[in-house]
Design a protein around this motif. Sequence first.
Motif, mmCIF file in Angstrom:
data_model
loop_
_atom_site.group_PDB
_atom_site.id
_atom_site.type_symbol
_atom_site.label_atom_id
_atom_site.label_comp_id
_atom_site.label_asym_id
_atom_site.label_seq_id
_atom_site.Cartn_x
_atom_site.Cartn_y
_atom_site.Cartn_z
ATOM 1 N N VAL A 78 15.298 -15.114 18.988
ATOM 2 C CA VAL A 78 16.398 -13.933 18.532
ATOM 3 C C VAL A 78 16.757 -13.923 20.660
ATOM 4 O O VAL A 78 16.979 -14.015 21.188
ATOM 5 C CB VAL A 78 15.628 -12.699 18.222
ATOM 6 N N GLY A 79 17.917 -12.751 20.439
ATOM 7 C CA GLY A 79 18.894 -13.212 21.620
ATOM 8 C C GLY A 79 18.005 -11.748 22.111
ATOM 9 O O GLY A 79 17.610 -10.860 21.303
ATOM 10 N N ILE A 80 18.894 -11.995 23.245
ATOM 11 C CA ILE A 80 18.196 -10.847 24.658
ATOM 12 C C ILE A 80 18.616 -9.469 23.664
ATOM 13 O O ILE A 80 17.065 -8.426 23.996
ATOM 14 C CB ILE A 80 19.182 -10.862 25.833
ATOM 15 N N VAL A 81 19.726 -9.134 23.312
ATOM 16 C CA VAL A 81 19.722 -7.146 22.807
ATOM 17 C C VAL A 81 19.151 -7.122 21.605
ATOM 18 O O VAL A 81 18.310 -5.490 21.394
ATOM 19 C CB VAL A 81 21.217 -7.487 21.968
ATOM 20 N N THR A 82 18.311 -7.515 20.736
ATOM 21 C CA THR A 82 17.589 -7.622 19.905
ATOM 22 C C THR A 82 16.151 -7.545 20.150
ATOM 23 O O THR A 82 15.364 -6.732 19.480
ATOM 24 C CB THR A 82 17.448 -9.068 18.520
ATOM 25 N N THR A 83 15.982 -8.606 21.040
ATOM 26 C CA THR A 83 14.297 -8.373 21.908
ATOM 27 C C THR A 83 14.064 -6.948 22.564
ATOM 28 O O THR A 83 13.126 -5.966 22.282
ATOM 29 C CB THR A 83 14.429 -9.842 22.733
ATOM 30 N N GLN A 84 15.093 -6.385 23.215
ATOM 31 C CA GLN A 84 15.373 -5.254 23.258
ATOM 32 C C GLN A 84 15.054 -3.837 22.920
ATOM 33 O O GLN A 84 14.247 -2.926 23.074
ATOM 34 C CB GLN A 84 16.536 -4.811 24.802
ATOM 35 N N GLN A 85 15.699 -4.088 22.183
ATOM 36 C CA GLN A 85 15.344 -3.224 20.899
ATOM 37 C C GLN A 85 13.827 -3.105 20.656
ATOM 38 O O GLN A 85 13.311 -2.020 19.967
ATOM 39 C CB GLN A 85 16.501 -3.240 19.510
ATOM 40 N N ALA A 86 13.572 -4.290 19.949
ATOM 41 C CA ALA A 86 12.081 -4.826 19.366
ATOM 42 C C ALA A 86 11.118 -3.953 20.951
ATOM 43 O O ALA A 86 10.269 -3.543 20.115
ATOM 44 C CB ALA A 86 11.905 -5.704 19.085
#
Length: 228
Positions: free
Chosen positions: A44-52
């Motif tokens: 996944v992308g960085i933004v999704t990873t940050q949220q997770a």
Amino acid sequence: MSKAKNQDSRLVAETIEKLRELVFASDPDTFLGSMNDVAKQLGVGIVTTQQATRILEHEGLLAIKRGPGGGYYGIRPNDEALERSFSAFMRSHNIDYTEAFETTVSLDCDLVQAAAELPAEITQTKINNLLNNIELCENAEDCIQFEVAFRGTLFDLVDKPLLQLLARVAMQQYKASPHHALFDGQFDLELWRIGRKRILRAILTEDSELAYFEAQRYRTLCRSWIRS
């Protein structure tokens, strides 16, 4: 909510679950990599990873170390953090100590049965200590302390982490209550003592069916006290 937002929410939820699986598949304190490394592993992308990662940090499953060699490490929440989370869950759902205590006594039946399946040479010393100590109980506070020791002994003998967590939180809430509903009011000290002694003696005889029966009988007694 728009279709795009629904898709984003599902993606984040799926990523959180994948990241949990990644953490639990590794030993505690395993280096998972940088943000980019984790994003690539999850696909996944960085933004999704940050949220997770923010969610897992809050759950006590992820730690960030900065500087050279820094990045994301999979960790495990300690018992105190789990107890605080579980206690908060109970409070948010208006689960009071009496309901938690009644559930604990119900689950005790399986715990007692498992202890009675162990050889007497393993259980004898600890169970006999409880039998000796129960004779010294004279008031509500003595009984509460005995209940703590009783479950502590069973947990030493039988590995039941979930029940242990529930029992600790329930007992903490019970002791914090201004009115000890179980060990006051309709409580009968001698009946309580007899019930516990029957259970302990059944464990010593390695009779799991009898131990389960006595635990169920004690559960019924406790329920009558709680509900009155």
